[in-house]
Design an enzyme around this catalytic site. Structure first.
Site: not given
Length: 484
Positions: A183, A289, A157, A255-256, A233-234
């Site tokens: 990716p 996020c 993102n 950092e989720l 990411g998640s």
């Protein structure tokens, strides 16, 4: 402008100081989400290539570590200059593979460069301490040293800013860095690496590897030479990576996910709240996020806010990010579209009202109409799950206590926002909101000088600010005895 005409556009990975293809000669196609057309290919690498990158970084590390902070700073400043000089090319690459409007992509490149400039300066400020010793014949000195090889796994993102927010402090501290980009968006990372090498970063110190996330990750996790993992990411993936990193006791920054509340009180400036809401919700088509997931609006201004917010949402233009007339581009993939649809359907079935949008856009399968739903309740999926799309969900609350309870009723704690003109309430909310970041009367809160990060299931550590370089350093205590 054509991608294949840009000197910084690369369809090879950069491993151990060389542009190279995968050993298995396999590659992966990268598409433009606006057109669904292939814009290029990158190598489908795996564990073997990752191990080569690690060994090269290990061999080059002592020389990079030995450079003075000022020497590293000069190189980083040159990288910053090159990023800004190539702003248009970088933004074009970014939009082509990620989809966000070109103006947003240009803003992201500036934002990315700001971290390089910041940490170029912070490289010279990694101060230690002299601590009064309890022994009269001794002196205590505390120094900071680079942690070692850094593995960075970055998201799609913000494919530029998430590179520099990790790589710049790592390089500033004296660490080698190996980046595994998302990716979907590898070309931005490869272009930025090209400019870093041009700036004088030793080729073996900075690698970008594309390919199989599991195989590459396994090489990172099994290596005792990789001392630091940083990931954006998640939350489920972050927890898995934290578990894998424990086997070799790596230092980890995560950092989720988030579930950001945007609270609007009766005494707020509603026009300002609408402007902040638009920026905090629809930037990057809602795929950030820190995007607002829940608008909590006090009963006294509920209808007024909705009316003004609706009017502005209806003016958004949706389309290809490469066409400057558009405000919102495509979502990244079909799964993103499906999640937005599922949250809307669940909310409407449970009593929410659809006011604007609510369906895919006629432009293509990855475009979605900016959507507004109201009368949302805590029983709906959007109350607890991060949407990551252009869906604004409005909840109603009666008083400050209820607003806090609703805002904090989540496992996440990344970003939160509050609009009020009551100074006392603003202070109380800033202290009681269980989030790493709070925006008071401000919808855009990210910058290079502030500590970015969350609490609870939103992650570990901070990026940016004077604190950001700390995650790439170890503290060493030395006692000098026999001084009398």
């Amino acid at each position: 402008m054509q991608l294949n005409q840009l000197k910084i556009f690369h369809e090879q990975a950069f491993i151990a100081g060389k542009w190279c293809d995968a050993q298995n000669q396999q590659s992966t196609a990268i598409i433009n989400p606006a057109t669904m057309q292939i814009i290029g290919h990158v190598p489908n690498m795996g564990k073997a290539e990752a191990e080569i990158a690690i060994q090269a970084a290990k061999q080059a590390y002592p020389e990079w570590k030995a450079k003075t902070a000022k020497e590293r700073s000069i190189i980083l400043k040159k990288w910053n200059d090159l990023l800004l000089e190539h702003l248009d090319e970088l933004a074009f690459i970014l939009t082509s593979e990620q989809g966000k409007p070109l103006s947003e992509a240009q803003g992201e490149i500036r934002y990315a460069a700001s971290f390089v400039e910041w940490f170029a300066e912070e490289a010279k400020r990694t101060y230690g301490d002299v601590i009064p010793s309890p022994d009269s014949d001794a002196q205590i000195i505390v120094t900071k040293q680079p942690i070692g090889i850094v593995a960075a796994i970055t998201p799609w993102n913000f494919p530029a800013a998430m590179i520099t927010r990790k790589v710049a402090p790592a390089l500033a501290a004296g660490c080698p860095c190996i980046v595994k980009p998302a990716p979907e968006t590898p070309f931005t990372a490869l272009a930025m690496l090209d400019l870093a090498i041009q700036a004088g970063v030793p080729a073996e110190i900075f690698s970008v590897i594309t390919g199989d996330a599991i195989q590459i990750g396994d090489a990172f996790f099994e290596s005792n030479d990789v001392r630091k993992l940083t990931f954006t990411g998640s939350t489920p993936v972050g927890k898995l990576l934290l578990e894998k990193s424990a086997k070799t006791m790596k230092k980890v920054s995560l950092e989720l996910g988030g579930n950001a509340p945007f609270i609007i009180f009766n005494d707020a400036n509603i026009d300002a709240a609408v402007e902040g809401a638009l920026a905090a919700k629809f930037r990057n088509a809602g795929q950030t996020c820190v995007c607002v997931n829940r608008f909590l609006v006090q009963a006294g201004v509920y209808d007024q806010f909705i009316a003004k917010f609706k009017e502005r949402i209806q003016k958004f233009s949706v389309g290809s990010g490469l066409e400057p007339i558009h405000d919102i581009g495509p979502l990244i993939n079909k799964n993103a579209i499906s999640k937005v649809k599922a949250h809307i359907q669940d909310a409407v079935e449970k009593g929410a009202k659809l006011i604007v949008g609510g369906k895919g856009h006629c432009l293509g399968e990855l475009f979605f109409e900016p959507t507004l739903i109201i009368d949302v309740t805590t029983e709906m999926d959007v109350a607890t799950q991060e949407t990551f799309g252009p869906l604004a969900a409005i909840f109603k609350f009666e008083d400050e206590k209820q607003a806090l309870e609703m805002a904090n009723a989540t496992e996440f704690g990344l970003a939160s926002y509050c609009y009020t003109n009551d100074l006392g309430r603003a202070w109380r909310m800033s202290q009681q909101l269980e989030y790493g970041m709070v925006g008071i009367n401000k919808g855009l809160i990210s910058n290079e000088v502030s500590p970015f990060g969350g609490i609870k299931s939103s992650g570990l550590g901070r990026e940016g600010s004077k604190y950001g370089i700390e995650d790439y350093m170890e503290i060493k205590y030395t006692m000098f005895g026999g001084l009398k």
